[in-house]
Design a protein around this motif. Structure first.
Motif, PDB file in Angstrom:
ATOM      1  N   GLU A   1       0.825  -1.206   0.000  1.00 15.94           N
ATOM      2  CA  GLU A   1       0.000   0.000   0.000  1.00 15.94           C
ATOM      3  C   GLU A   1       0.863   1.261   0.000  1.00 15.94           C
ATOM      4  O   GLU A   1       0.456   2.295  -0.537  1.00 15.94           O
ATOM      5  CB  GLU A   1      -0.952  -0.018   1.210  1.00 15.94           C
ATOM      6  N   ARG A   2       2.047   1.179   0.589  1.00 19.92           N
ATOM      7  CA  ARG A   2       2.954   2.324   0.491  1.00 19.92           C
ATOM      8  C   ARG A   2       3.354   2.569  -0.960  1.00 19.92           C
ATOM      9  O   ARG A   2       3.499   3.721  -1.385  1.00 19.92           O
ATOM     10  CB  ARG A   2       4.203   2.087   1.355  1.00 19.92           C
ATOM     11  N   ILE A   3       3.543   1.495  -1.726  1.00 16.71           N
ATOM     12  CA  ILE A   3       3.835   1.652  -3.159  1.00 16.71           C
ATOM     13  C   ILE A   3       2.669   2.337  -3.863  1.00 16.71           C
ATOM     14  O   ILE A   3       2.862   3.212  -4.725  1.00 16.71           O
ATOM     15  CB  ILE A   3       4.111   0.282  -3.820  1.00 16.71           C
ATOM     16  N   PHE A   4       1.437   1.981  -3.490  1.00 14.64           N
ATOM     17  CA  PHE A   4       0.271   2.636  -4.087  1.00 14.64           C
ATOM     18  C   PHE A   4       0.275   4.135  -3.757  1.00 14.64           C
ATOM     19  O   PHE A   4      -0.058   4.968  -4.605  1.00 14.64           O
ATOM     20  CB  PHE A   4      -1.028   1.997  -3.580  1.00 14.64           C
ATOM     21  N   ALA A   5       0.647   4.471  -2.531  1.00 13.52           N
ATOM     22  CA  ALA A   5       0.726   5.883  -2.144  1.00 13.52           C
ATOM     23  C   ALA A   5       1.796   6.600  -2.960  1.00 13.52           C
ATOM     24  O   ALA A   5       1.595   7.743  -3.415  1.00 13.52           O
ATOM     25  CB  ALA A   5       1.030   6.001  -0.649  1.00 13.52           C
ATOM     26  N   ILE A   6       2.922   5.920  -3.163  1.00 15.55           N
ATOM     27  CA  ILE A   6       4.001   6.493  -3.973  1.00 15.55           C
ATOM     28  C   ILE A   6       3.511   6.768  -5.388  1.00 15.55           C
ATOM     29  O   ILE A   6       3.757   7.843  -5.953  1.00 15.55           O
ATOM     30  CB  ILE A   6       5.213   5.541  -3.989  1.00 15.55           C
ATOM     31  N   LEU A   7       2.825   5.809  -5.977  1.00 20.75           N
ATOM     32  CA  LEU A   7       2.326   5.974  -7.345  1.00 20.75           C
ATOM     33  C   LEU A   7       1.344   7.141  -7.441  1.00 20.75           C
ATOM     34  O   LEU A   7       1.340   7.891  -8.431  1.00 20.75           O
ATOM     35  CB  LEU A   7       1.667   4.683  -7.830  1.00 20.75           C
TER      36      LEU A   7
ATOM     37  N   PRO B   1      -6.976  11.492   2.780  1.00 22.57           N
ATOM     38  CA  PRO B   1      -7.068  10.581   3.943  1.00 22.57           C
ATOM     39  C   PRO B   1      -6.829   9.119   3.564  1.00 22.57           C
ATOM     40  O   PRO B   1      -6.198   8.365   4.325  1.00 22.57           O
ATOM     41  CB  PRO B   1      -8.488  10.800   4.456  1.00 22.57           C
ATOM     42  N   ILE B   2      -7.317   8.724   2.384  1.00 20.72           N
ATOM     43  CA  ILE B   2      -7.113   7.336   1.942  1.00 20.72           C
ATOM     44  C   ILE B   2      -5.639   7.089   1.665  1.00 20.72           C
ATOM     45  O   ILE B   2      -5.069   6.082   2.102  1.00 20.72           O
ATOM     46  CB  ILE B   2      -7.939   7.067   0.664  1.00 20.72           C
ATOM     47  N   VAL B   3      -5.014   8.020   0.947  1.00 21.79           N
ATOM     48  CA  VAL B   3      -3.596   7.861   0.613  1.00 21.79           C
ATOM     49  C   VAL B   3      -2.749   7.884   1.877  1.00 21.79           C
ATOM     50  O   VAL B   3      -1.774   7.136   2.000  1.00 21.79           O
ATOM     51  CB  VAL B   3      -3.142   8.973  -0.352  1.00 21.79           C
ATOM     52  N   ARG B   4      -3.132   8.704   2.854  1.00 22.25           N
ATOM     53  CA  ARG B   4      -2.380   8.753   4.111  1.00 22.25           C
ATOM     54  C   ARG B   4      -2.446   7.404   4.826  1.00 22.25           C
ATOM     55  O   ARG B   4      -1.457   6.959   5.414  1.00 22.25           O
ATOM     56  CB  ARG B   4      -2.922   9.860   5.011  1.00 22.25           C
ATOM     57  N   ARG B   5      -3.596   6.764   4.766  1.00 24.27           N
ATOM     58  CA  ARG B   5      -3.702   5.430   5.391  1.00 24.27           C
ATOM     59  C   ARG B   5      -2.798   4.435   4.675  1.00 24.27           C
ATOM     60  O   ARG B   5      -2.195   3.564   5.300  1.00 24.27           O
ATOM     61  CB  ARG B   5      -5.165   4.953   5.365  1.00 24.27           C
ATOM     62  N   TRP B   6      -2.703   4.558   3.354  1.00 25.57           N
ATOM     63  CA  TRP B   6      -1.803   3.662   2.606  1.00 25.57           C
ATOM     64  C   TRP B   6      -0.342   3.855   3.026  1.00 25.57           C
ATOM     65  O   TRP B   6       0.458   2.928   2.925  1.00 25.57           O
ATOM     66  CB  TRP B   6      -1.916   3.961   1.105  1.00 25.57           C
TER      67      TRP B   6
END
Length: 550
Positions: free
Chosen positions: A307-313, A509-514
């Motif tokens: 999920e951190r990779i998803f946030a990075i993307l 907020p969603i990206v922060r959770r990722w």
């Protein structure tokens, strides 16, 4: 020498820049004559790198300030075509450091990479001082001049040289300090001041000479600046204490093979800079390939790092939007300033110094603001800061359009609105660039750290190419910038960007959770990618250094 009673505002600004440069050099002389290994509590090597990078940025930003004007006024390219060439050039400048950094990490070492890159850059800048036919007014005749090939060669050399120098000199700064050394933040702050000092002075002095005396004078000064930076770097080698050397013993044969490959790549870049459509295709194909590889690696990871990779993307995808608009500064906004702004005798290129001046003024304020908000638990998340950045860059265009008031080319825009658009874009930059660099180093899995950082700069390169396409559109069908059309485009991209900012803020907020910030501490302080901490630290990646924790 012009009588001082006849000096214009531009003359006074140029003189002030020259006096300030002498003052900076005087301080450097004091540091150089000291025999101690430290100055102001930092290794002398930091100040060697400070002055070497200052001169490199002096030459690069001085040349950049003149480039779009040189393309239009000397080589007689249309406004639209000049914007496209400018965008292609700046995009390649952001791609090559990824390759240069990789070669330095694997084989060459940062010091040799910086030295080689500096030599190539100096040659490129000096070639820029070579001019062809004078007084020709027909574009077809002008662009048939064989000297145009020397110009393309100069750009190619600067692009390749930047690839070897741009990332690696910043990395050496980090190598002067232990991972746990509390002086690291201050060191990158000092270094970043050198970056923006060089950018400011180069823009003022190179731009002033280029526009008021002659193009070759301006570009020649940029080349001299690069040579001075090289001399400082070579003489100051003992102060580096062996930092930046090859990671393992390097044979002369392999070293010269690496240099040979780099020189051969100049021919490739020489071709690409002339055929912009090829760059566009390569960016698209490479971008899709990088996305596919990132997702492939992501789905092999456990839930949290995936999920951190998803946030990075998510964050990386916003990069081209921001830089595509921000980089109008050196392209369409510069041409608009030249044609439709009441400049009061100030050469157009000197307005390029506003951004680095604002960076120096606002950078410490933003760093303090984030720290203050963090202590109170009110600091915005990284994606929320990105939303703020996009909102400010969009608002900058809308304020500028409002200030221009009319599309009538006879009604000049007040210069105050040039200062306002740069101010809003700079504060937006400080909400995105250092924050993005920090997020890449914090969120990336250790085995993908360099790749993720490369992807960040790759998408910055895409943004610069997008900037060229937007700038091309301001030329319309004729290729000549139209005031009403340009303001219409600025208005449209301003409103669209504000809309994107609202969407990003809603999704933050969603990206922060990722991002799973609460478990990042488990990786340990020394596990961060400190080696990457200085990559790209310049006026476009300013603030404080990327390892500042938010």
């Amino acid at each position: 020498m012009k009588d001082m009673s006849l000096w214009t505002e531009g003359d006074w600004i140029g003189a002030a820049g020259a006096v300030f440069l002498l003052a900076v050099l005087a301080v450097g002389g004091i540091i150089a004559t000291r025999k101690s290994d430290e100055f102001a509590g930092h290794p002398r090597g930091l100040f060697v790198l400070f002055y070497a990078e200052m001169w490199e940025r002096f030459s690069y930003y001085g040349m950049r300030a003149l480039l779009i004007l040189y393309l239009v006024k000397f080589w007689l390219f249309s406004d639209g075509q000049s914007n496209l060439i400018y965008g292609a050039y700046t995009s390649l400048v952001y791609i090559t450091p990824v390759l240069g950094g990789y070669i330095a990490d694997r084989w060459l070492g940062q010091r040799k990479a910086v030295l080689f890159g500096g030599i190539v850059l100096a040659v490129g800048h000096l070639f820029m001082a070579y001019e062809g036919l004078q007084g020709v007014t027909d574009p077809a005749t002008k662009q048939a001049d064989p000297a145009l090939n020397v110009f393309w060669l100069a750009l190619a050399l600067i692009i390749v040289g930047s690839g070897f120098l741009k990332a690696n000199i910043s990395v050496i700064v980090g190598q002067l300090y232990k991972m746990t050394d509390t002086r690291r933040d201050a060191a990158y702050t000092i270094f970043y001041m050198g970056v923006n000092t060089g950018a400011t002075l180069g823009t003022i002095l190179v731009g002033y000479l280029g526009e008021t005396i002659g193009w070759s004078w301006g570009f020649g000064l940029a080349g001299i600046g690069m040579v001075l930076g090289l001399i400082i770097f070579v003489i100051g080698r003992p102060a580096l204490k062996g930092r930046g050397e090859p990671p393992k013993p390097l044979t002369k044969n392999r070293e010269f093979v690496l240099y040979g490959v780099a020189i051969a790549s100049v021919a490739v870049i020489w071709f690409l800079i002339q055929y912009v459509s090829v760059i566009q295709t390569l960016l698209m194909v490479s971008g899709v390939a990088m996305l596919g590889y990132t997702l492939y690696e992501a789905f092999k990871l456990p839930k949290e790092p995936r999920e951190r990779i998803f946030a990075i993307l998510f964050l990386i995808a916003l990069n081209p939007i921001f830089w595509g608009l921000f980089e109008q500064a050196g392209g369409s906004l510069s041409l608009y300033t030249d044609k439709f702004v009441d400049r009061g005798g100030v050469p157009t290129s000197l307005f390029q110094s506003i951004n680095p001046i604002y960076i120096v003024l606002f950078g410490p304020i933003f760093a303090g603001l984030w720290a203050w908000l963090g202590k109170k638990g009110l600091e915005p998340s990284a994606p929320a800061k990105f939303a703020l950045a996009l909102a400010q860059v969009g608002l900058g265009f809308l304020v500028f359009v409002w200030g221009a008031g009319t599309g009538d080319p006879a009604v000049m825009t007040s210069v105050i609105f040039v200062f306002l658009i740069y101010m809003l874009h700079t504060t937006g930059e400080l909400c995105l660039s250092p924050v993005g660099l920090s997020a890449m180093t914090r969120l990336a899995p250790l085995h993908l750290g360099s790749f993720i950082m490369g992807a960040w700069f790759y998408m910055t390169a895409v943004g610069n190419f997008v900037a060229g396409k937007i700038g091309e559109a301001t030329g319309g069908e004729s290729g000549t910038m139209d005031k009403a059309l340009t303001l219409g485009i600025y208005s449209k991209i301003g409103w669209v960007t504000l809309g994107v900012a609202v969407v990003v803020l809603a999704l933050s907020p969603i990206v922060r959770r990722w991002m799973h910030i609460d478990t990042l501490a488990d990786r340990g302080m020394d596990a961060d990618l400190e080696g990457q901490s200085g990559i790209g630290l310049e006026a476009q990646e300013a603030g404080l250094h990327p390892t500042t924790r938010h």
